[in-house]
Enzyme design. Sequence first.
Site, PDB file in Angstrom:
ATOM      1  N   ASN A   9     -58.383  -6.618  18.161  1.00 40.88           N
ATOM      2  CA  ASN A   9     -59.800  -6.749  18.486  1.00 40.88           C
ATOM      3  C   ASN A   9     -59.908  -7.331  19.902  1.00 40.88           C
ATOM      4  OD1 ASN A   9     -62.506  -7.333  18.578  1.00 40.88           O
ATOM      5  ND2 ASN A   9     -62.504  -8.739  16.834  1.00 40.88           N
ATOM      6  N   PHE A  10     -60.442  -6.548  20.817  1.00 37.54           N
ATOM      7  CA  PHE A  10     -60.549  -7.016  22.209  1.00 37.54           C
ATOM      8  C   PHE A  10     -61.633  -8.088  22.363  1.00 37.54           C
ATOM      9  CE2 PHE A  10     -58.709  -3.117  24.741  1.00 37.54           C
ATOM     10  CZ  PHE A  10     -57.583  -3.130  23.942  1.00 37.54           C
ATOM     11  N   LYS A  11     -62.500  -8.214  21.344  1.00 41.16           N
ATOM     12  CA  LYS A  11     -63.648  -9.144  21.399  1.00 41.16           C
ATOM     13  C   LYS A  11     -64.369  -8.958  22.728  1.00 41.16           C
ATOM     14  CE  LYS A  11     -61.791 -12.221  17.905  1.00 41.16           C
ATOM     15  NZ  LYS A  11     -61.624 -13.560  17.363  1.00 41.16           N
ATOM     16  N   HIS A  93     -67.481  -9.195  11.045  1.00 43.14           N
ATOM     17  CA  HIS A  93     -66.503 -10.114  11.642  1.00 43.14           C
ATOM     18  C   HIS A  93     -67.064 -11.536  11.629  1.00 43.14           C
ATOM     19  CE1 HIS A  93     -64.018 -12.130  14.636  1.00 43.14           C
ATOM     20  NE2 HIS A  93     -63.097 -11.234  14.308  1.00 43.14           N
ATOM     21  N   GLU A 141     -59.666 -13.105   6.981  1.00 34.82           N
ATOM     22  CA  GLU A 141     -59.369 -13.980   8.116  1.00 34.82           C
ATOM     23  C   GLU A 141     -60.001 -15.354   7.894  1.00 34.82           C
ATOM     24  OE1 GLU A 141     -58.969 -11.369  11.991  1.00 34.82           O
ATOM     25  OE2 GLU A 141     -61.063 -11.798  11.593  1.00 34.82           O
ATOM     26  N   ILE A 146     -58.992 -18.778  13.278  1.00 32.05           N
ATOM     27  CA  ILE A 146     -59.248 -17.746  14.291  1.00 32.05           C
ATOM     28  C   ILE A 146     -59.174 -18.354  15.696  1.00 32.05           C
ATOM     29  CG2 ILE A 146     -61.029 -16.222  15.257  1.00 32.05           C
ATOM     30  CD1 ILE A 146     -61.886 -15.531  12.437  1.00 32.05           C
ATOM     31  N   GLY A 177     -54.861 -16.061  14.157  1.00 31.71           N
ATOM     32  CA  GLY A 177     -53.716 -16.725  14.785  1.00 31.71           C
ATOM     33  C   GLY A 177     -52.438 -15.898  14.858  1.00 31.71           C
ATOM     34  N   ALA A 198     -56.394 -10.861  17.841  1.00 33.48           N
ATOM     35  CA  ALA A 198     -57.083 -10.752  19.125  1.00 33.48           C
ATOM     36  C   ALA A 198     -56.334 -11.529  20.212  1.00 33.48           C
ATOM     37  CB  ALA A 198     -58.519 -11.252  18.999  1.00 33.48           C
ATOM     38  N   SER A 199     -56.508 -12.854  20.222  1.00 30.14           N
ATOM     39  CA  SER A 199     -56.051 -13.641  21.368  1.00 30.14           C
ATOM     40  C   SER A 199     -54.556 -13.529  21.649  1.00 30.14           C
ATOM     41  CB  SER A 199     -56.434 -15.122  21.183  1.00 30.14           C
ATOM     42  OG  SER A 199     -55.974 -15.612  19.945  1.00 30.14           O
TER      43      SER A 199
HETATM   44  O1  G3P Z   1     -60.612 -10.113  14.867  1.00 30.74           O
HETATM   45  C1  G3P Z   1     -59.429 -10.821  14.999  1.00 30.74           C
HETATM   46  C2  G3P Z   1     -59.601 -12.253  14.916  1.00 30.74           C
HETATM   47  O2  G3P Z   1     -60.794 -12.795  14.602  1.00 30.74           O
HETATM   48  C3  G3P Z   1     -58.442 -13.119  14.973  1.00 30.74           C
HETATM   49  O3  G3P Z   1     -58.453 -13.637  16.252  1.00 30.74           O
HETATM   50  O4  G3P Z   1     -57.473 -14.660  18.206  1.00 30.74           O
HETATM   51  O5  G3P Z   1     -56.959 -15.550  15.942  1.00 30.74           O
HETATM   52  O6  G3P Z   1     -56.021 -13.364  16.645  1.00 30.74           O
HETATM   53  P1  G3P Z   1     -57.149 -14.348  16.785  1.00 30.74           P
END
Ligand code: G3P
Length: 219
Positions: A9-11, A93, A141, A146, A177, A198-199
């Site tokens: 997810n590029f957010k 989301h 999630e 997150i 994460g 994402a991150s």
């Molecule tokens: O949509 C993916 C997400 O909410 C998780 O984000 O940065 O924890 O991988 P992250």
Amino acid sequence: MKLPTIIVNFKIYEQAVGDRALALAKIHEKVSNETGASIGIAVTAIDLQKISEAVSIPVFAQHIDPATYGCGTGHVLPALVKEVGAYGTLLNHAECRVEDMILEKSIKMARNLGLFTLVCANTPDKGAELLKFNPDLIAVEPSELIGGEVSVSKADPSIIEKAVNLIGKNRVLVGAGIKTGEDVKIALDLGASGVLLASGVTKAEDPYTVLMDLVSGLK
Ligand code: G3P
């Protein structure tokens, strides 16, 4: 969609919108082509057409509204998401939650248009509850993890087990994460069909290397 899969997810990370989104999408496509791994990406509505036209991997909208042509200023129109070439859409989301009634309508509209639906839930129980709307995949999630440094795979693997038990095989992604191939492997060993993250990629200095490592966890 081919499972297991990795969906990034590029957010609206600065590194993952506009021209940077295009470059990042190409890196995902390259890794998918080189490894045969199933990799999808979710991009902001503004980038959806450009990226859907530029890459051959599945491209998701990050959200749709249950809107039809006409009045609906500012809404993300599902028919247009389909028209510009998106493969599917994320829904509900943690950063874009909707009420169940809206979610049900959105899933129905997406399905009628042939858009793949990946619906998020913050707990296994909520994920199981959303089965009644029959989305294609459910991503569990835990909100508190997150964007953090510790993955759901390591912080609390029992969440993954519970999600798979309650929701069923071939139906569950997990996220929050996730950053490494080891995180992916733990999730798959516990029965998940992939990860949503994402991150770990969008903020990485070298997304190609991170993606290659993530993909190694699919084996
Ligand atoms: O949509 C993916 C997400 O909410 C998780 O984000 O940065 O924890 O991988 P992250």
